[in-house]
Design an enzyme around this catalytic site. Sequence first.
Site, PDB file in Angstrom:
ATOM      1  N   PHE A  32      67.650  37.809  68.877  1.00  0.00           N
ATOM      2  CA  PHE A  32      65.745  38.392  69.331  1.00  0.00           C
ATOM      3  C   PHE A  32      64.990  37.186  68.978  1.00  0.00           C
ATOM      4  CE2 PHE A  32      62.930  41.351  69.310  1.00  0.00           C
ATOM      5  CZ  PHE A  32      62.990  41.882  70.653  1.00  0.00           C
ATOM      6  N   LYS A  41      56.308  41.127  61.292  1.00  0.00           N
ATOM      7  CA  LYS A  41      56.744  42.351  60.680  1.00  0.00           C
ATOM      8  C   LYS A  41      56.387  43.229  59.351  1.00  0.00           C
ATOM      9  CE  LYS A  41      60.684  43.765  64.084  1.00  0.00           C
ATOM     10  NZ  LYS A  41      61.021  43.038  64.427  1.00  0.00           N
ATOM     11  N   ASP A  56      63.774  31.636  62.854  1.00  0.00           N
ATOM     12  CA  ASP A  56      62.948  33.219  62.977  1.00  0.00           C
ATOM     13  C   ASP A  56      63.037  34.069  61.677  1.00  0.00           C
ATOM     14  OD1 ASP A  56      62.879  35.795  63.806  1.00  0.00           O
ATOM     15  OD2 ASP A  56      63.109  35.688  65.637  1.00  0.00           O
TER      16      ASP A  56
HETATM   17  C1  LIG Z   1      60.671  41.802  65.979  1.00  0.00           C
HETATM   18  C2  LIG Z   1      61.725  40.639  66.069  1.00  0.00           C
HETATM   19  C3  LIG Z   1      60.802  39.854  66.614  1.00  0.00           C
HETATM   20  C4  LIG Z   1      59.302  39.676  67.295  1.00  0.00           C
HETATM   21  O1  LIG Z   1      58.806  40.552  66.548  1.00  0.00           O
HETATM   22  P1  LIG Z   1      57.290  41.241  67.985  1.00  0.00           P
HETATM   23  O2  LIG Z   1      56.152  41.655  66.624  1.00  0.00           O
HETATM   24  O3  LIG Z   1      58.103  43.082  68.293  1.00  0.00           O
HETATM   25  O4  LIG Z   1      56.862  40.922  68.429  1.00  0.00           O
HETATM   26  C5  LIG Z   1      61.348  38.886  66.953  1.00  0.00           C
HETATM   27  N1  LIG Z   1      62.140  37.505  66.368  1.00  0.00           N
HETATM   28  C6  LIG Z   1      62.739  38.738  65.298  1.00  0.00           C
HETATM   29  C7  LIG Z   1      63.730  38.443  64.677  1.00  0.00           C
HETATM   30  C8  LIG Z   1      62.310  40.398  65.184  1.00  0.00           C
HETATM   31  O5  LIG Z   1      63.088  40.219  64.519  1.00  0.00           O
END
Ligand SMILES: *Cc1c(COP(=O)(O)O)cnc(C)c1O
Length: 400
Positions: A139, A252, A223
Amino acid sequence: MTTESALVEAGHSYLYPNYRQPPFVFVRGQGSSLFDASGKRYLDLYAGIAVSTLGHAHPKLTAAIAAQAGKLLHVSNYFFNEPNVRLAEKLCRLTQMDRAFFCNSGTEAIEATLKLARRHFHVQGQTERQRIIAFRNSFHGRTLGALAATGQDKYKDGFGPLPGVTHVAFGDLSAVRAAMGPDVAGILVEPVQGEGGVLPAPPGFLRELRDLASSAGALLLADEVQTGVGRTGKFLAFQHDGVEPDVVALAKALGGGVPIGAMVCKKFLQEALPPGSHGSTFGGNPLASAAALAVLDVLENDGLLAQVAERGAELSLLLSKTASKYPKLVECARGRGLLQAIVLREGVDARKVMTSLQESGVLLTIAGGQALRFSPPLIVTSAELEEGVALLDRALSAYA
Ligand SMILES: *Cc1c(COP(=O)(O)O)cnc(C)c1O
Protein backbone atom coordinates in the site's frame (compact mmCIF):
# COMPACT_ATOMS: atom_id res chain seq x y z
CA MET A 1 -25.43 21.70 23.07
CA THR A 2 -25.56 19.35 20.13
CA THR A 3 -26.18 15.83 21.37
CA GLU A 4 -23.98 12.94 20.26
CA SER A 5 -26.83 11.28 18.35
CA ALA A 6 -27.61 14.53 16.48
CA LEU A 7 -23.93 14.78 15.48
CA VAL A 8 -23.91 11.17 14.31
CA GLU A 9 -27.02 11.85 12.23
CA ALA A 10 -25.48 15.00 10.69
CA GLY A 11 -22.29 13.08 9.98
CA HIS A 12 -24.25 10.45 8.08
CA SER A 13 -26.15 13.17 6.18
CA TYR A 14 -23.34 15.52 5.18
CA LEU A 15 -20.01 13.71 5.15
CA TYR A 16 -19.11 11.93 1.95
CA PRO A 17 -20.01 8.29 2.66
CA ASN A 18 -16.63 6.68 1.86
CA TYR A 19 -16.07 5.48 5.45
CA ARG A 20 -18.23 3.51 7.91
CA GLN A 21 -17.98 5.25 11.28
CA PRO A 22 -19.58 3.69 14.38
CA PRO A 23 -22.36 5.71 16.10
CA PHE A 24 -20.32 7.72 18.62
CA VAL A 25 -18.12 10.82 18.56
CA PHE A 26 -14.70 11.24 20.18
CA VAL A 27 -14.33 14.46 22.10
CA ARG A 28 -10.99 14.17 23.87
CA GLY A 29 -8.00 11.97 24.56
CA GLN A 30 -5.39 11.49 27.24
CA GLY A 31 -2.32 9.27 26.83
CA SER A 32 -3.54 6.00 25.28
CA SER A 33 -7.19 6.69 26.12
CA LEU A 34 -9.94 8.25 24.03
CA PHE A 35 -13.28 9.42 25.40
CA ASP A 36 -16.56 9.72 23.51
CA ALA A 37 -19.27 12.31 24.12
CA SER A 38 -21.02 10.07 26.67
CA GLY A 39 -17.78 9.84 28.68
CA LYS A 40 -17.04 6.22 27.76
CA ARG A 41 -13.31 5.42 27.69
CA TYR A 42 -11.65 3.52 24.86
CA LEU A 43 -8.16 2.06 25.00
CA ASP A 44 -6.46 3.39 21.86
CA LEU A 45 -4.26 0.62 20.45
CA TYR A 46 -4.38 1.90 16.86
CA ALA A 47 -3.27 5.53 17.37
CA GLY A 48 -5.35 6.94 14.51
CA ILE A 49 -3.65 4.48 12.11
CA ALA A 50 -0.12 4.70 13.55
CA VAL A 51 -0.23 8.49 13.80
CA SER A 52 -0.62 9.54 17.47
CA THR A 53 3.01 8.80 18.32
CA LEU A 54 2.91 10.42 21.76
CA GLY A 55 -0.69 9.44 22.48
CA HIS A 56 -3.24 12.16 23.12
CA ALA A 57 -2.69 15.54 24.77
CA HIS A 58 1.02 14.93 25.39
CA PRO A 59 2.15 18.06 27.31
CA LYS A 60 5.31 18.64 25.23
CA LEU A 61 3.50 18.31 21.90
CA THR A 62 0.56 20.42 23.07
CA ALA A 63 2.89 23.15 24.33
CA ALA A 64 4.95 23.18 21.12
CA ILE A 65 1.83 23.51 18.96
CA ALA A 66 0.31 26.23 21.15
CA ALA A 67 3.55 28.23 21.25
CA GLN A 68 4.03 28.02 17.48
CA ALA A 69 0.37 28.84 16.78
CA GLY A 70 0.82 32.05 18.75
CA LYS A 71 3.94 32.97 16.77
CA LEU A 72 3.68 31.99 13.11
CA LEU A 73 1.47 29.53 11.22
CA HIS A 74 2.37 29.88 7.58
CA VAL A 75 4.65 31.69 5.16
CA SER A 76 4.86 29.18 2.22
CA ASN A 77 8.09 27.73 0.89
CA TYR A 78 9.03 31.01 -0.79
CA PHE A 79 10.76 31.75 2.51
CA PHE A 80 12.66 29.84 5.19
CA ASN A 81 11.03 29.31 8.56
CA GLU A 82 12.99 28.28 11.63
CA PRO A 83 11.08 25.14 12.77
CA ASN A 84 11.21 23.73 9.25
CA VAL A 85 14.94 24.27 8.78
CA ARG A 86 15.63 22.70 12.18
CA LEU A 87 13.36 19.79 11.36
CA ALA A 88 15.09 19.18 8.03
CA GLU A 89 18.45 19.08 9.79
CA LYS A 90 17.23 16.70 12.50
CA LEU A 91 15.43 14.41 10.07
CA CYS A 92 18.48 14.13 7.83
CA ARG A 93 20.57 13.14 10.83
CA LEU A 94 18.07 10.55 12.11
CA THR A 95 17.63 8.95 8.69
CA GLN A 96 21.27 9.26 7.51
CA MET A 97 20.01 11.25 4.53
CA ASP A 98 21.08 14.64 3.18
CA ARG A 99 18.03 16.49 1.89
CA ALA A 100 14.41 16.77 3.06
CA PHE A 101 11.32 17.80 1.08
CA PHE A 102 8.13 18.43 3.05
CA CYS A 103 4.51 17.80 2.16
CA ASN A 104 1.31 16.98 4.03
CA SER A 105 0.63 13.25 3.83
CA GLY A 106 2.03 9.84 3.07
CA THR A 107 0.62 9.71 -0.41
CA GLU A 108 2.30 13.04 -1.22
CA ALA A 109 5.60 11.75 0.17
CA ILE A 110 5.31 8.73 -2.15
CA GLU A 111 4.31 10.94 -5.07
CA ALA A 112 7.44 13.07 -4.47
CA THR A 113 9.53 9.88 -4.25
CA LEU A 114 8.24 8.57 -7.57
CA LYS A 115 8.65 11.91 -9.32
CA LEU A 116 12.16 12.29 -7.90
CA ALA A 117 13.16 8.84 -9.15
CA ARG A 118 11.87 9.46 -12.66
CA ARG A 119 13.24 12.95 -12.98
CA HIS A 120 16.64 11.97 -11.61
CA PHE A 121 17.20 9.72 -14.61
CA HIS A 122 15.65 12.24 -16.97
CA VAL A 123 18.20 14.83 -15.79
CA GLN A 124 20.94 12.21 -16.24
CA GLY A 125 19.86 11.76 -19.86
CA GLN A 126 18.49 8.27 -19.17
CA THR A 127 14.99 9.20 -20.31
CA GLU A 128 13.98 5.57 -20.82
CA ARG A 129 14.37 4.82 -17.10
CA GLN A 130 10.90 5.47 -15.74
CA ARG A 131 9.46 2.10 -14.69
CA ILE A 132 9.01 1.32 -11.01
CA ILE A 133 9.07 -2.14 -9.44
CA ALA A 134 6.75 -2.54 -6.45
CA PHE A 135 5.24 -5.45 -4.56
CA ARG A 136 1.96 -7.28 -4.52
CA ASN A 137 -0.07 -6.63 -1.41
CA SER A 138 1.68 -3.28 -0.86
CA PHE A 139 0.00 0.00 0.00
CA HIS A 140 1.51 3.32 -1.06
CA GLY A 141 -1.39 5.79 -1.04
CA ARG A 142 -4.40 7.05 -2.94
CA THR A 143 -3.28 9.64 -5.50
CA LEU A 144 -3.00 8.20 -9.00
CA GLY A 145 0.80 7.84 -8.90
CA ALA A 146 0.86 6.27 -5.42
CA LEU A 147 -2.15 4.16 -6.37
CA ALA A 148 -0.35 2.85 -9.44
CA ALA A 149 2.40 1.60 -7.12
CA THR A 150 -0.07 0.01 -4.70
CA GLY A 151 -0.19 -3.77 -5.17
CA GLN A 152 -3.80 -4.49 -4.15
CA ASP A 153 -6.67 -4.44 -6.65
CA LYS A 154 -9.29 -3.45 -4.05
CA TYR A 155 -7.78 0.05 -3.91
CA LYS A 156 -7.46 0.37 -7.69
CA ASP A 157 -10.81 -0.93 -8.97
CA GLY A 158 -12.44 1.58 -11.29
CA PHE A 159 -9.53 4.05 -11.34
CA GLY A 160 -7.47 2.59 -14.19
CA PRO A 161 -5.58 2.52 -16.41
CA LEU A 162 -2.62 3.38 -14.14
CA PRO A 163 0.94 3.84 -15.39
CA GLY A 164 4.36 2.30 -15.30
CA VAL A 165 4.62 -0.10 -12.34
CA THR A 166 5.54 -3.80 -12.35
CA HIS A 167 4.31 -5.74 -9.30
CA VAL A 168 6.08 -8.85 -8.09
CA ALA A 169 5.56 -11.10 -5.05
CA PHE A 170 6.81 -9.60 -1.76
CA GLY A 171 9.93 -11.47 -0.66
CA ASP A 172 10.53 -13.13 -4.04
CA LEU A 173 14.01 -12.07 -5.03
CA SER A 174 14.17 -14.02 -8.27
CA ALA A 175 10.91 -12.34 -9.38
CA VAL A 176 12.48 -8.95 -8.71
CA ARG A 177 15.58 -9.97 -10.63
CA ALA A 178 13.46 -11.12 -13.58
CA ALA A 179 11.49 -7.86 -13.59
CA MET A 180 14.63 -5.67 -13.61
CA GLY A 181 15.73 -4.01 -16.82
CA PRO A 182 17.46 -0.90 -18.16
CA ASP A 183 14.13 0.96 -17.96
CA VAL A 184 13.76 0.53 -14.18
CA ALA A 185 14.13 3.77 -12.19
CA GLY A 186 13.52 2.32 -8.75
CA ILE A 187 12.33 -0.44 -6.46
CA LEU A 188 9.69 0.78 -4.01
CA VAL A 189 9.25 -1.28 -0.84
CA GLU A 190 7.70 -1.20 2.64
CA PRO A 191 10.02 -2.89 5.19
CA VAL A 192 6.86 -4.20 6.85
CA GLN A 193 3.76 -4.26 4.64
CA GLY A 194 1.33 -2.40 6.90
CA GLU A 195 -2.07 -2.16 5.21
CA GLY A 196 -1.34 -5.46 3.49
CA GLY A 197 -1.60 -7.27 6.84
CA VAL A 198 1.53 -6.44 8.89
CA LEU A 199 3.96 -8.59 6.91
CA PRO A 200 7.64 -8.05 7.71
CA ALA A 201 10.04 -8.48 4.78
CA PRO A 202 11.80 -11.86 4.99
CA PRO A 203 15.28 -11.74 6.62
CA GLY A 204 17.91 -10.49 4.19
CA PHE A 205 15.38 -9.33 1.58
CA LEU A 206 15.99 -5.59 1.98
CA ARG A 207 19.75 -6.12 1.76
CA GLU A 208 19.30 -8.13 -1.45
CA LEU A 209 17.07 -5.40 -2.90
CA ARG A 210 19.76 -2.85 -2.08
CA ASP A 211 22.37 -4.88 -3.92
CA LEU A 212 20.08 -5.56 -6.85
CA ALA A 213 19.12 -1.88 -7.25
CA SER A 214 22.74 -0.74 -6.99
CA SER A 215 24.07 -3.24 -9.51
CA ALA A 216 21.26 -2.37 -11.96
CA GLY A 217 21.83 1.38 -11.60
CA ALA A 218 18.33 1.84 -10.16
CA LEU A 219 17.22 3.51 -6.91
CA LEU A 220 16.00 1.84 -3.73
CA LEU A 221 12.92 3.70 -2.51
CA ALA A 222 11.71 3.04 1.05
CA ASP A 223 8.08 3.56 1.98
CA GLU A 224 8.42 4.09 5.74
CA VAL A 225 5.18 6.04 6.02
CA GLN A 226 3.82 3.50 8.51
CA THR A 227 7.04 1.94 9.85
CA GLY A 228 9.13 5.10 10.26
CA VAL A 229 9.57 7.48 13.21
CA GLY A 230 10.27 4.75 15.75
CA ARG A 231 7.29 2.47 15.17
CA THR A 232 9.42 -0.69 14.99
CA GLY A 233 11.96 0.27 17.68
CA LYS A 234 14.47 2.00 15.41
CA PHE A 235 13.93 5.38 13.78
CA LEU A 236 13.56 3.62 10.41
CA ALA A 237 12.63 -0.04 10.06
CA PHE A 238 15.36 -0.30 7.39
CA GLN A 239 17.91 0.36 10.14
CA HIS A 240 17.27 -3.09 11.68
CA ASP A 241 18.90 -4.52 8.56
CA GLY A 242 21.67 -1.91 8.36
CA VAL A 243 20.47 -1.09 4.85
CA GLU A 244 20.46 2.45 3.45
CA PRO A 245 17.87 3.26 0.81
CA ASP A 246 18.35 6.21 -1.55
CA VAL A 247 15.01 7.81 -0.70
CA VAL A 248 12.68 7.47 2.29
CA ALA A 249 9.03 8.52 2.45
CA LEU A 250 7.69 9.44 5.90
CA ALA A 251 4.38 10.77 7.22
CA LYS A 252 1.85 9.27 9.67
CA ALA A 253 3.72 9.39 13.03
CA LEU A 254 5.97 12.32 12.11
CA GLY A 255 3.67 15.10 13.34
CA GLY A 256 2.12 13.13 16.20
CA GLY A 257 -1.33 13.98 14.76
CA VAL A 258 -0.59 17.22 12.91
CA PRO A 259 -0.51 16.46 9.15
CA ILE A 260 3.01 16.38 7.71
CA GLY A 261 4.86 14.21 5.22
CA ALA A 262 8.48 14.14 4.14
CA MET A 263 10.63 12.75 1.38
CA VAL A 264 14.26 12.52 2.44
CA CYS A 265 17.02 11.52 0.06
CA LYS A 266 20.74 11.16 -0.54
CA LYS A 267 22.84 14.07 -1.76
CA PHE A 268 23.37 12.65 -5.27
CA LEU A 269 19.62 13.13 -5.91
CA GLN A 270 19.57 16.83 -5.08
CA GLU A 271 19.56 18.01 -8.68
CA ALA A 272 16.57 15.93 -9.77
CA LEU A 273 13.88 18.41 -8.72
CA PRO A 274 15.09 21.97 -9.40
CA PRO A 275 13.01 25.03 -8.43
CA GLY A 276 9.62 24.95 -10.10
CA SER A 277 9.60 21.22 -10.82
CA HIS A 278 7.82 20.13 -7.64
CA GLY A 279 6.33 21.79 -4.57
CA SER A 280 3.61 22.07 -1.96
CA THR A 281 1.86 25.17 -0.64
CA PHE A 282 1.46 23.89 2.92
CA GLY A 283 4.46 21.56 2.99
CA GLY A 284 6.81 22.22 5.91
CA ASN A 285 4.74 24.99 7.44
CA PRO A 286 5.94 26.25 10.84
CA LEU A 287 3.06 24.67 12.79
CA ALA A 288 3.48 21.13 11.43
CA SER A 289 7.27 21.46 11.65
CA ALA A 290 7.12 22.54 15.30
CA ALA A 291 4.88 19.55 16.07
CA ALA A 292 7.27 17.16 14.31
CA LEU A 293 10.24 18.69 16.15
CA ALA A 294 8.49 18.05 19.47
CA VAL A 295 7.77 14.44 18.47
CA LEU A 296 11.39 13.83 17.46
CA ASP A 297 12.62 15.51 20.61
CA VAL A 298 10.60 13.18 22.87
CA LEU A 299 11.59 10.18 20.74
CA GLU A 300 15.29 10.96 21.10
CA ASN A 301 15.60 12.53 24.51
CA ASP A 302 13.00 10.66 26.58
CA GLY A 303 14.33 7.22 25.63
CA LEU A 304 11.19 6.36 23.69
CA LEU A 305 12.94 4.24 21.02
CA ALA A 306 14.30 1.79 23.61
CA GLN A 307 10.87 1.70 25.23
CA VAL A 308 9.22 0.79 21.90
CA ALA A 309 11.55 -2.19 21.52
CA GLU A 310 10.61 -3.42 25.04
CA ARG A 311 6.86 -2.88 24.67
CA GLY A 312 7.02 -4.45 21.21
CA ALA A 313 8.63 -7.60 22.59
CA GLU A 314 5.97 -7.78 25.32
CA LEU A 315 3.15 -7.34 22.82
CA SER A 316 4.63 -9.94 20.51
CA LEU A 317 4.76 -12.46 23.38
CA LEU A 318 1.19 -11.71 24.49
CA LEU A 319 -0.08 -12.14 20.94
CA SER A 320 1.77 -15.42 20.32
CA LYS A 321 0.26 -16.79 23.55
CA THR A 322 -3.22 -15.72 22.43
CA ALA A 323 -2.59 -17.22 18.98
CA SER A 324 -1.66 -20.61 20.44
CA LYS A 325 -4.68 -20.52 22.77
CA TYR A 326 -7.13 -20.18 19.84
CA PRO A 327 -5.65 -22.32 17.05
CA LYS A 328 -9.05 -22.74 15.36
CA LEU A 329 -9.52 -18.97 15.04
CA VAL A 330 -5.97 -17.64 14.76
CA GLU A 331 -3.44 -18.41 12.06
CA CYS A 332 -0.46 -16.62 13.59
CA ALA A 333 0.84 -13.50 15.30
CA ARG A 334 3.46 -11.38 13.53
CA GLY A 335 4.97 -7.92 13.29
CA ARG A 336 7.84 -5.78 14.45
CA GLY A 337 8.12 -3.42 17.44
CA LEU A 338 4.79 -1.72 18.05
CA LEU A 339 3.41 -2.74 14.67
CA GLN A 340 1.97 -6.18 15.37
CA ALA A 341 -1.01 -8.25 14.33
CA ILE A 342 -2.93 -11.33 15.20
CA VAL A 343 -3.99 -12.95 11.95
CA LEU A 344 -7.40 -14.63 11.93
CA ARG A 345 -8.05 -17.70 9.80
CA GLU A 346 -9.98 -17.40 6.53
CA GLY A 347 -13.68 -17.58 7.33
CA VAL A 348 -13.33 -15.91 10.74
CA ASP A 349 -15.16 -12.58 10.56
CA ALA A 350 -12.41 -10.07 11.49
CA ARG A 351 -14.83 -7.15 11.38
CA LYS A 352 -17.08 -8.87 13.89
CA VAL A 353 -14.18 -9.43 16.29
CA MET A 354 -13.02 -5.83 15.85
CA THR A 355 -16.54 -4.47 16.45
CA SER A 356 -17.03 -6.53 19.61
CA LEU A 357 -13.64 -5.29 20.85
CA GLN A 358 -14.75 -1.74 20.09
CA GLU A 359 -17.88 -2.27 22.18
CA SER A 360 -15.73 -3.53 25.04
CA GLY A 361 -13.64 -0.35 24.73
CA VAL A 362 -10.54 -1.39 22.74
CA LEU A 363 -9.65 0.18 19.40
CA LEU A 364 -7.77 -1.86 16.77
CA THR A 365 -7.85 -1.82 12.97
CA ILE A 366 -8.08 -4.54 10.33
CA ALA A 367 -5.27 -4.84 7.80
CA GLY A 368 -5.12 -7.12 4.78
CA GLY A 369 -8.58 -8.56 5.43
CA GLN A 370 -7.77 -10.94 8.30
CA ALA A 371 -5.12 -9.21 10.45
CA LEU A 372 -6.18 -7.41 13.64
CA ARG A 373 -3.52 -4.73 13.73
CA PHE A 374 -1.98 -3.19 16.85
CA SER A 375 -0.28 0.17 16.19
CA PRO A 376 -0.58 1.81 19.63
CA PRO A 377 0.88 5.16 20.65
CA LEU A 378 4.61 4.69 21.25
CA ILE A 379 4.07 5.80 24.87
CA VAL A 380 1.75 2.83 25.55
CA THR A 381 2.39 1.05 28.87
CA SER A 382 2.79 -2.68 29.59
CA ALA A 383 -0.44 -2.58 31.62
CA GLU A 384 -2.36 -1.08 28.71
CA LEU A 385 -1.09 -3.74 26.31
CA GLU A 386 -2.07 -6.46 28.81
CA GLU A 387 -5.51 -4.90 29.23
CA GLY A 388 -6.06 -4.78 25.46
CA VAL A 389 -4.89 -8.34 24.82
CA ALA A 390 -7.02 -9.64 27.76
CA LEU A 391 -10.09 -8.07 26.13
CA LEU A 392 -9.05 -9.53 22.77
CA ASP A 393 -8.84 -12.92 24.47
CA ARG A 394 -12.35 -12.44 25.78
CA ALA A 395 -13.66 -11.40 22.34
CA LEU A 396 -12.08 -14.49 20.76
CA SER A 397 -13.47 -16.81 23.45
CA ALA A 398 -16.95 -15.35 22.85
CA TYR A 399 -16.64 -15.59 19.04
CA ALA A 400 -19.29 -17.84 17.55
C1 LIG B 1 -0.82 5.29 5.12
C2 LIG B 1 0.21 4.92 4.13
C3 LIG B 1 0.41 5.68 2.97
C4 LIG B 1 -0.46 6.84 2.60
O1 LIG B 1 -0.45 7.84 3.57
P1 LIG B 1 -1.62 8.96 3.63
O2 LIG B 1 -1.13 9.91 4.68
O3 LIG B 1 -2.88 8.24 4.01
O4 LIG B 1 -1.70 9.58 2.31
C5 LIG B 1 1.46 5.32 2.13
N1 LIG B 1 2.26 4.27 2.41
C6 LIG B 1 2.10 3.52 3.52
C7 LIG B 1 3.02 2.40 3.80
C8 LIG B 1 1.06 3.81 4.41
O5 LIG B 1 0.88 3.04 5.49
